[in-house]
Design an enzyme around this catalytic site. Structure first.
Site, PDB file in Angstrom:
ATOM      1  N   HIS A 180      -2.793  11.038  11.854  1.00 49.70           N
ATOM      2  CA  HIS A 180      -1.751   9.974  12.359  1.00 49.70           C
ATOM      3  C   HIS A 180      -1.091  10.557  13.470  1.00 49.70           C
ATOM      4  O   HIS A 180      -1.103  11.793  13.986  1.00 49.70           O
ATOM      5  CB  HIS A 180      -0.513  10.294  11.294  1.00 49.70           C
ATOM      6  N   GLU A 195       9.845  12.947  14.398  1.00 54.21           N
ATOM      7  CA  GLU A 195       8.636  13.383  13.513  1.00 54.21           C
ATOM      8  C   GLU A 195       8.361  14.959  13.965  1.00 54.21           C
ATOM      9  O   GLU A 195       8.256  15.686  13.029  1.00 54.21           O
ATOM     10  CB  GLU A 195       7.180  12.657  13.863  1.00 54.21           C
ATOM     11  N   PHE A 245       1.052  -1.123   0.113  1.00 50.97           N
ATOM     12  CA  PHE A 245       0.031   0.003  -0.103  1.00 50.97           C
ATOM     13  C   PHE A 245       0.827   1.292   0.049  1.00 50.97           C
ATOM     14  O   PHE A 245       0.220   2.423  -0.016  1.00 50.97           O
ATOM     15  CB  PHE A 245      -0.901   0.026   1.194  1.00 50.97           C
ATOM     16  N   THR A 282      -5.628   1.496  13.983  1.00 49.23           N
ATOM     17  CA  THR A 282      -5.584   1.729  12.417  1.00 49.23           C
ATOM     18  C   THR A 282      -6.593   1.699  11.689  1.00 49.23           C
ATOM     19  O   THR A 282      -7.467   2.689  10.941  1.00 49.23           O
ATOM     20  CB  THR A 282      -4.198   1.129  11.820  1.00 49.23           C
ATOM     21  N   ARG A 287     -10.947   7.734  14.836  1.00 44.71           N
ATOM     22  CA  ARG A 287     -11.311   6.748  13.899  1.00 44.71           C
ATOM     23  C   ARG A 287     -12.644   5.823  14.112  1.00 44.71           C
ATOM     24  O   ARG A 287     -13.181   5.650  13.254  1.00 44.71           O
ATOM     25  CB  ARG A 287      -9.910   5.854  13.665  1.00 44.71           C
ATOM     26  N   ARG A 301      -2.816   8.547  21.293  1.00 46.68           N
ATOM     27  CA  ARG A 301      -3.058   7.339  20.519  1.00 46.68           C
ATOM     28  C   ARG A 301      -4.567   6.835  21.052  1.00 46.68           C
ATOM     29  O   ARG A 301      -5.027   6.298  20.100  1.00 46.68           O
ATOM     30  CB  ARG A 301      -2.079   6.441  20.806  1.00 46.68           C
TER      31      ARG A 301
HETATM   32  P1  CMP Z   1      -0.746   6.255  10.111  1.00 40.06           P
HETATM   33  O1  CMP Z   1      -1.052   6.021  11.582  1.00 40.06           O
HETATM   34  O2  CMP Z   1      -0.502   7.187   9.340  1.00 40.06           O
HETATM   35  O3  CMP Z   1       0.593   5.033   9.597  1.00 40.06           O
HETATM   36  C1  CMP Z   1       0.830   4.346   8.366  1.00 40.06           C
HETATM   37  C2  CMP Z   1      -0.505   4.435   7.620  1.00 40.06           C
HETATM   38  O4  CMP Z   1      -0.514   3.506   6.594  1.00 40.06           O
HETATM   39  C3  CMP Z   1      -1.585   4.228   8.500  1.00 40.06           C
HETATM   40  O5  CMP Z   1      -2.035   5.380   9.273  1.00 40.06           O
HETATM   41  C4  CMP Z   1      -2.610   4.201   7.314  1.00 40.06           C
HETATM   42  O6  CMP Z   1      -3.045   5.338   6.827  1.00 40.06           O
HETATM   43  C5  CMP Z   1      -1.768   3.284   6.307  1.00 40.06           C
HETATM   44  N1  CMP Z   1      -1.953   1.951   6.342  1.00 40.06           N
HETATM   45  C6  CMP Z   1      -1.741   1.245   7.357  1.00 40.06           C
HETATM   46  N2  CMP Z   1      -1.904  -0.081   6.767  1.00 40.06           N
HETATM   47  C7  CMP Z   1      -2.658  -0.041   5.705  1.00 40.06           C
HETATM   48  C8  CMP Z   1      -3.010  -1.007   4.789  1.00 40.06           C
HETATM   49  N3  CMP Z   1      -3.192  -2.452   4.867  1.00 40.06           N
HETATM   50  N4  CMP Z   1      -3.617  -0.782   3.613  1.00 40.06           N
HETATM   51  C9  CMP Z   1      -3.553   0.644   3.244  1.00 40.06           C
HETATM   52  N5  CMP Z   1      -3.058   1.595   4.027  1.00 40.06           N
HETATM   53  C10 CMP Z   1      -2.606   1.210   5.339  1.00 40.06           C
END
Ligand code: CMP
Length: 160
Positions: free
Chosen positions: A120, A131, A62, A96, A107, A90
């Site tokens: 994020h 970061e 991805f 996620t 979320r 968090r």
């Molecule tokens: P974030 O917390 O910004 O950290 C990594 C990002 O990758 C996550 O949030 C999602 O936006 C993205 N992400 C994580 N896993 C997947 C996945 N399986 N498919 C698509 N996007 C993903």
């Protein structure tokens, strides 16, 4: 920043949140919790910063799609501070995958997606420090005392 366990963390309010008019709602949630906003700006992310920020995902299927979505509109980046701010943020953001995130988290309340998950938040104090440096110059960060400090935290929290 003052006192023990006072932390800074980095938040990115992603393009899907910008497009869905959720900026105010999301900032409001962090503010109401008691987190202090020490930096806040709108910016457009490019490949260079995204390659660095998401380096740990560069071999994932991805990765390109994630970068494309993160460049699709401006984002808001913010530095929030508070006692145990990394963990607090968090929890507010939630896990996620939006469908698995608990109601009450950002979320959980607004995301149906694993990629379009709105926000994020740094995952540790060490990551947060890296970061923050990635997204902010020191002169873009502001230290000040919030007048509700003694009411957001109890005496024990403030001097453990
Ligand atoms: P974030 O917390 O910004 O950290 C990594 C990002 O990758 C996550 O949030 C999602 O936006 C993205 N992400 C994580 N896993 C997947 C996945 N399986 N498919 C698509 N996007 C993903």
């Amino acid at each position: 920043m003052t006192g023990p366990q006072m932390e800074r963390t980095l938040i990115i309010i992603k393009p899907d949140a910008v497009q869905r008019n959720l900026l105010g709602e999301i900032v409001h949630r962090f503010e109401r919790k008691g987190l202090k906003i020490e930096g806040l700006k709108m910016t457009r992310l490019d490949d260079q910063i995204l390659d660095e920020h998401y380096a740990h995902h560069k071999d994932k299927t991805f990765f390109e799609s994630l970068k494309k979505s993160m460049k699709s509109s401006p984002v808001i980046v913010a530095v929030l501070s508070g006692i145990n701010a990394v963990q607090a943020c968090r929890v507010i953001v939630g896990p996620t995958y939006g469908v698995e995130a608990g109601a009450g988290s950002i979320r959980g309340d607004f995301s149906m997606s694993i990629q379009a998950n709105l926000v994020h938040a740094s995952d540790s104090k060490k990551t947060a420090d890296e970061e923050i440096k990635r997204f902010f110059k020191s002169e873009e960060l502001f230290e000040y005392i919030r007048i509700d400090f003694e009411h957001v935290y109890g005496e024990e929290d403030r001097s453990p």
